[in-house]
Enzyme design. Structure first.
Site, short mmCIF file in Angstrom:
data_model
loop_
_atom_site.label_atom_id
_atom_site.label_comp_id
_atom_site.label_asym_id
_atom_site.label_seq_id
_atom_site.Cartn_x
_atom_site.Cartn_y
_atom_site.Cartn_z
N ILE A 168 0.84 -1.20 0.00
CA ILE A 168 0.00 0.00 0.00
C ILE A 168 0.88 1.25 0.00
CG2 ILE A 168 -1.80 1.28 1.25
CD1 ILE A 168 -2.76 -1.48 2.34
N ARG A 250 -3.24 1.63 11.52
CA ARG A 250 -3.95 1.01 12.62
C ARG A 250 -3.97 1.97 13.81
NH1 ARG A 250 -6.14 -2.09 10.03
NH2 ARG A 250 -6.34 -4.35 10.19
N GLU A 279 -10.64 2.00 18.83
CA GLU A 279 -11.84 2.18 17.99
C GLU A 279 -12.83 1.03 18.18
OE1 GLU A 279 -9.63 2.22 14.19
OE2 GLU A 279 -10.75 0.42 13.62
N HIS A 297 -12.70 4.10 9.74
CA HIS A 297 -11.98 2.91 9.26
C HIS A 297 -12.59 2.39 7.95
CE1 HIS A 297 -9.30 -0.64 10.72
NE2 HIS A 297 -9.30 -0.57 9.39
C1 DGY Z 1 -7.44 -4.14 6.63
O1 DGY Z 1 -7.69 -4.86 5.65
O2 DGY Z 1 -6.60 -4.44 7.46
C2 DGY Z 1 -8.23 -2.90 6.76
O3 DGY Z 1 -7.77 -2.10 7.78
C3 DGY Z 1 -9.69 -3.23 6.95
O4 DGY Z 1 -10.41 -2.40 6.15
#
Ligand code: DGY
Length: 337
Positions: A168, A250, A279, A297
């Site tokens: 990502i 996170r 959360e 989230h």
């Molecule tokens: C993940 O895939 O870990 C995301 O945070 C959930 O949407």
């Protein structure tokens, strides 16, 4: 003529638990292979209720929030696989699962581009003060144009610092470099190879250099105890007073109380947060500062991506329980007797 009823028993099908509400087709796909205990009412079970529902199940379809630890595993001796539909798996105690003979799987790749899109959405909304100005408009406070009204920070041509350069992080770096002409700095546990750095147009630096040099800091690292409060008061003090901080990783990676204080005193300009410590509770101090964009989230939340994530979890359950081999295993458990 009446045929005698056959006394040959069919082999028992494995049972799986689906811990939360999910797309109906997920249940249909699972029912082809398994007895399915579903939770379409989306009841939030207590840890003890989760254990009770898991007892006698060979597999579990999970959404990344159900904690799987040694105590639970000891009470669920028939469990063989827990399949998260999320890429994050900090709900799993993997050493305990390995020792107990339980496989953990996650859902990498399928959400990379969607999550990177959202990282950019949050960066743009934060730097350009989109939600703050919308609240102003909705409150009926807009009565004239002003030269300095909601003046934000430049995104194009600025410097982005990415902490956590997995899939990502790399997808965000490409958007930044090629879409917005940004300089990209990154910090990661291990440096990328030269070819990948070139593809991302990203330069490896230490954390201190990144914090001091970036106009925008984006957090994309997985949670681990070592990553706890990667950004706390000392790190916020090193950032530029004009900087923004974006957390799509996170909760717990940022010290939310320290961040709220830094936002209130304008030690940094703004923050965009999709994840929070504890959360779905949100630190009350974050709710009372204006220079923060808050989302619940949703970084991976498009219909197509959520279906792809769920489908990968289904495939992991079927492949492991029916064919003995999962697609995206996280550990190598010793087979349960
Ligand atoms: C993940 O895939 O870990 C995301 O945070 C959930 O949407």
């Amino acid at each position: 003529m009446i045929h005698p009823t056959s006394t040959t028993a069919l082999p028992a099908r494995p049972s799986v638990l689906v811990t939360r509400a999910i797309f109906p087709e997920v249940l249909s796909q699972l029912r082809v292979h398994f007895e399915v205990d579903a939770n379409q009412d989306d009841v939030l079970w207590s840890p003890q209720e989760l254990v009770q529902r898991l007892q006698g199940k060979a597999g579990a379809f999970m959404t990344g929030t159900e904690k799987v630890h040694a105590d639970l595993l000891a009470q669920c001796p028939e469990l063989r696989i827990c399949a998260n539909m999320t890429v994050g798996y900090n709900n799993f105690d993997l050493p305990a699962m390995t020792a107990a003979g339980v496989l953990g799987t996650n859902a990498p790749d399928v959400l990379t581009e969607t999550t990177a899109d959202f990282g950019f959405a949050l960066l743009l909304a934060t730097a350009r003060r989109v939600t703050e100005s919308e609240h102003f408009l909705r409150a009926g406070q807009w009565n004239r144009w002003r030269y300095d009204m909601f003046a934000g920070a430049e995104v194009h041509g600025s410097t982005l610092g990415i902490i956590g350069m997995g899939r990502i992080g790399q997808a965000i770096a490409k958007r930044a470099a090629f879409g917005f002409g940004m300089q990209v700095l990154y910090h990661n546990r291990s440096r990328l190879d030269v070819a990948t750095e070139a593809q991302c147009q990203a330069r490896y630096v230490d954390k201190d250099t990144l914090l001091r040099g970036a106009d925008h800091v984006m957090l994309v690292l997985p949670y681990s105890p070592q990553a706890h409060h990667t950004i706390a008061a000392p790190e916020l003090a090193r950032m530029k007073p004009t900087a923004t901080l974006i957390n799509i990783a996170r909760g717990g990676i940022v010290d939310d109380a320290a961040l709220a204080q830094a936002l209130r005193t304008r030690q940094i300009a703004a923050a965009g947060l999709d994840v929070f410590e504890g959360e779905p509770a949100v630190h009350p101090d974050l709710l009372s500062v204006a220079n923060v964009v808050l989302t619940p989230h949703i970084a991976s939340a498009t219909d197509g991506t959520r279906r792809a994530m769920a489908s990968l979890a289904v495939n992991n359950l079927v492949d492991y329980l029916v064919h003995g081999r999962a697609r995206t295993p996280l550990n190598q458990p010793v087979a349960r007797a």
